[in-house]
Design a protein around this motif. Structure first.
Motif, PDB file in Angstrom:
ATOM      1  N   LYS A 185      62.702  28.917 -21.561  1.00 40.40           N
ATOM      2  CA  LYS A 185      61.719  28.808 -20.432  1.00 40.40           C
ATOM      3  C   LYS A 185      61.260  29.956 -19.764  1.00 40.40           C
ATOM      4  CE  LYS A 185      62.482  23.926 -18.843  1.00 40.40           C
ATOM      5  NZ  LYS A 185      63.086  23.094 -17.827  1.00 40.40           N
ATOM      6  N   LYS A 186      62.191  31.084 -19.499  1.00 41.41           N
ATOM      7  CA  LYS A 186      61.858  32.335 -18.918  1.00 41.41           C
ATOM      8  C   LYS A 186      61.044  33.080 -19.911  1.00 41.41           C
ATOM      9  CE  LYS A 186      65.822  32.554 -15.777  1.00 41.41           C
ATOM     10  NZ  LYS A 186      67.264  33.291 -15.808  1.00 41.41           N
ATOM     11  N   LEU A 187      61.616  32.929 -21.310  1.00 44.75           N
ATOM     12  CA  LEU A 187      60.854  33.712 -22.377  1.00 44.75           C
ATOM     13  C   LEU A 187      59.284  33.251 -22.357  1.00 44.75           C
ATOM     14  CD1 LEU A 187      63.275  34.285 -25.201  1.00 44.75           C
ATOM     15  CD2 LEU A 187      61.990  35.956 -23.934  1.00 44.75           C
ATOM     16  N   ALA A 188      59.018  31.956 -22.341  1.00 48.54           N
ATOM     17  CA  ALA A 188      57.784  31.448 -22.348  1.00 48.54           C
ATOM     18  C   ALA A 188      57.097  31.892 -21.080  1.00 48.54           C
ATOM     19  CB  ALA A 188      57.741  29.904 -22.441  1.00 48.54           C
ATOM     20  N   ARG A 189      57.490  31.840 -20.089  1.00 48.92           N
ATOM     21  CA  ARG A 189      56.716  32.513 -18.713  1.00 48.92           C
ATOM     22  C   ARG A 189      56.533  34.185 -19.162  1.00 48.92           C
ATOM     23  NH1 ARG A 189      60.515  31.915 -15.090  1.00 48.92           N
ATOM     24  NH2 ARG A 189      60.774  34.097 -14.881  1.00 48.92           N
ATOM     25  N   ILE A 190      57.508  34.675 -19.613  1.00 50.98           N
ATOM     26  CA  ILE A 190      57.053  36.102 -19.863  1.00 50.98           C
ATOM     27  C   ILE A 190      56.013  36.411 -20.720  1.00 50.98           C
ATOM     28  CG2 ILE A 190      58.112  38.173 -20.805  1.00 50.98           C
ATOM     29  CD1 ILE A 190      60.700  37.588 -19.403  1.00 50.98           C
ATOM     30  N   HIS A 191      55.951  35.501 -21.620  1.00 51.72           N
ATOM     31  CA  HIS A 191      54.959  35.434 -22.705  1.00 51.72           C
ATOM     32  C   HIS A 191      53.705  35.183 -22.152  1.00 51.72           C
ATOM     33  CE1 HIS A 191      57.190  36.529 -26.508  1.00 51.72           C
ATOM     34  NE2 HIS A 191      58.157  35.458 -26.228  1.00 51.72           N
ATOM     35  N   GLN A 192      53.784  34.285 -21.298  1.00 54.17           N
ATOM     36  CA  GLN A 192      52.276  34.088 -20.862  1.00 54.17           C
ATOM     37  C   GLN A 192      51.780  34.777 -20.018  1.00 54.17           C
ATOM     38  OE1 GLN A 192      52.854  30.519 -18.185  1.00 54.17           O
ATOM     39  NE2 GLN A 192      50.583  30.036 -18.382  1.00 54.17           N
ATOM     40  N   GLN A 193      52.620  35.660 -19.033  1.00 52.49           N
ATOM     41  CA  GLN A 193      52.432  36.598 -18.316  1.00 52.49           C
ATOM     42  C   GLN A 193      51.809  37.912 -19.176  1.00 52.49           C
ATOM     43  OE1 GLN A 193      55.792  37.245 -16.172  1.00 52.49           O
ATOM     44  NE2 GLN A 193      55.064  36.294 -14.400  1.00 52.49           N
ATOM     45  N   LEU A 194      52.416  38.260 -20.157  1.00 60.19           N
ATOM     46  CA  LEU A 194      52.074  39.492 -20.988  1.00 60.19           C
ATOM     47  C   LEU A 194      50.712  38.959 -21.863  1.00 60.19           C
ATOM     48  CD1 LEU A 194      55.275  40.398 -22.871  1.00 60.19           C
ATOM     49  CD2 LEU A 194      54.019  41.808 -21.230  1.00 60.19           C
ATOM     50  N   GLY A 224      47.458  39.750 -19.231  1.00 56.08           N
ATOM     51  CA  GLY A 224      47.172  41.039 -18.900  1.00 56.08           C
ATOM     52  C   GLY A 224      47.989  41.380 -17.544  1.00 56.08           C
ATOM     53  N   TYR A 225      48.044  42.770 -17.583  1.00 56.65           N
ATOM     54  CA  TYR A 225      49.095  43.467 -16.866  1.00 56.65           C
ATOM     55  C   TYR A 225      48.823  44.916 -16.505  1.00 56.65           C
ATOM     56  CZ  TYR A 225      50.599  44.201 -21.324  1.00 56.65           C
ATOM     57  OH  TYR A 225      50.705  44.649 -22.807  1.00 56.65           O
ATOM     58  N   SER A 226      49.549  45.528 -15.547  1.00 53.67           N
ATOM     59  CA  SER A 226      49.362  47.012 -15.476  1.00 53.67           C
ATOM     60  C   SER A 226      50.362  47.470 -16.362  1.00 53.67           C
ATOM     61  CB  SER A 226      49.618  47.549 -13.930  1.00 53.67           C
ATOM     62  OG  SER A 226      51.167  47.371 -13.641  1.00 53.67           O
ATOM     63  N   ASN A 227      50.536  48.914 -16.405  1.00 54.57           N
ATOM     64  CA  ASN A 227      51.342  49.469 -17.198  1.00 54.57           C
ATOM     65  C   ASN A 227      52.809  49.409 -17.155  1.00 54.57           C
ATOM     66  OD1 ASN A 227      50.893  50.619 -19.776  1.00 54.57           O
ATOM     67  ND2 ASN A 227      50.869  52.982 -19.082  1.00 54.57           N
ATOM     68  N   ASP A 228      53.131  49.499 -15.779  1.00 58.14           N
ATOM     69  CA  ASP A 228      54.209  49.438 -15.069  1.00 58.14           C
ATOM     70  C   ASP A 228      54.965  48.046 -15.087  1.00 58.14           C
ATOM     71  OD1 ASP A 228      54.639  52.270 -14.550  1.00 58.14           O
ATOM     72  OD2 ASP A 228      54.114  51.867 -12.544  1.00 58.14           O
ATOM     73  N   GLN A 229      53.981  46.945 -14.933  1.00 60.35           N
ATOM     74  CA  GLN A 229      54.355  45.682 -15.203  1.00 60.35           C
ATOM     75  C   GLN A 229      54.752  45.101 -16.521  1.00 60.35           C
ATOM     76  OE1 GLN A 229      51.402  42.872 -13.449  1.00 60.35           O
ATOM     77  NE2 GLN A 229      53.006  41.021 -13.679  1.00 60.35           N
ATOM     78  N   GLY A 230      54.066  45.769 -17.280  1.00 61.91           N
ATOM     79  CA  GLY A 230      54.050  45.458 -18.883  1.00 61.91           C
ATOM     80  C   GLY A 230      55.228  46.040 -19.370  1.00 61.91           C
ATOM     81  N   ASN A 231      55.789  47.014 -18.966  1.00 57.79           N
ATOM     82  CA  ASN A 231      56.804  47.650 -19.344  1.00 57.79           C
ATOM     83  C   ASN A 231      58.161  46.776 -19.070  1.00 57.79           C
ATOM     84  OD1 ASN A 231      55.801  49.635 -20.646  1.00 57.79           O
ATOM     85  ND2 ASN A 231      55.836  51.146 -18.899  1.00 57.79           N
ATOM     86  N   ARG A 232      57.983  46.484 -17.758  1.00 57.07           N
ATOM     87  CA  ARG A 232      59.169  45.677 -17.047  1.00 57.07           C
ATOM     88  C   ARG A 232      59.175  44.228 -17.668  1.00 57.07           C
ATOM     89  NH1 ARG A 232      58.814  41.491 -13.675  1.00 57.07           N
ATOM     90  NH2 ARG A 232      56.561  41.865 -13.175  1.00 57.07           N
ATOM     91  N   LEU A 233      57.910  43.688 -17.977  1.00 58.47           N
ATOM     92  CA  LEU A 233      57.906  42.406 -18.644  1.00 58.47           C
ATOM     93  C   LEU A 233      58.481  42.523 -20.079  1.00 58.47           C
ATOM     94  CD1 LEU A 233      54.614  41.073 -17.598  1.00 58.47           C
ATOM     95  CD2 LEU A 233      56.823  40.217 -16.978  1.00 58.47           C
ATOM     96  N   ARG A 234      58.289  43.364 -20.846  1.00 57.33           N
ATOM     97  CA  ARG A 234      58.568  43.654 -22.075  1.00 57.33           C
ATOM     98  C   ARG A 234      60.292  43.832 -22.265  1.00 57.33           C
ATOM     99  NH1 ARG A 234      53.505  45.887 -22.700  1.00 57.33           N
ATOM    100  NH2 ARG A 234      54.191  47.865 -22.022  1.00 57.33           N
TER     101      ARG A 234
END
Length: 146
Positions: A107-116, A119-129
């Motif tokens: 479930k957490k992975l699905a939520r992270i995929h959805q957030q990625l 769209g996101y800022s650079n810092d947020q994208g790095n944190r999500l990845r």
């Protein structure tokens, strides 16, 4: 006596092979030929042979032994896990807890995929990845391999 003859033969023959010349030519049908004798007619090139490279095998053997030891250790731990002495109800509870934990990872992975994807800022994208990588490792270690 025969060993001496073999030794003499090898000592004479081996150096002759190491200095042998190789010739290359292409016939009138376009086929490339290689030989240690010069062709009787037509153009030919002498091939420059490079010395063979020698690779020390000590490191490969050491790594192979290390990998074999790890495989044996894993097999022993798997065998020990298969001879589980717990009661069936305890095993069932542990399996259910593990399934719930694995479902939470998914479930957490699905939520992270959805957030990625959103769209996101650079810092947020790095944190999500980074979070995705950590969760994927946990999921594969604890749920897929375990």
């Amino acid at each position: 006596m025969p060993w001496r003859q073999v030794a003499v033969f090898v000592s004479v023959f081996i150096p002759a092979v190491s200095v042998a010349e190789v010739y290359r030519w292409v016939d009138d049908q376009g086929v490339a030929h290689f030989s240690d004798r010069k062709p009787s007619e037509g153009e030919h090139d002498q091939v420059e042979l490079k010395r063979p490279s020698l690779i020390p095998m000590r490191e490969n053997i050491t790594r192979g032994k290390r990998v074999s030891a790890i495989n044996e250790q894993v097999n022993r731990s798997l065998e020990a896990g298969s001879s589980d002495q717990r009661r069936p109800s305890d095993r069932q509870e542990a399996r259910e807890r593990n399934n719930a934990r694995c479902q939470g990872y998914r479930k957490k992975l699905a939520r992270i995929h959805q957030q990625l994807r959103a769209g996101y800022s650079n810092d947020q994208g790095n944190r999500l990845r980074r979070q995705r990588r950590e969760l994927s490792q946990k999921l594969s270690r604890e749920c897929l391999l375990g």
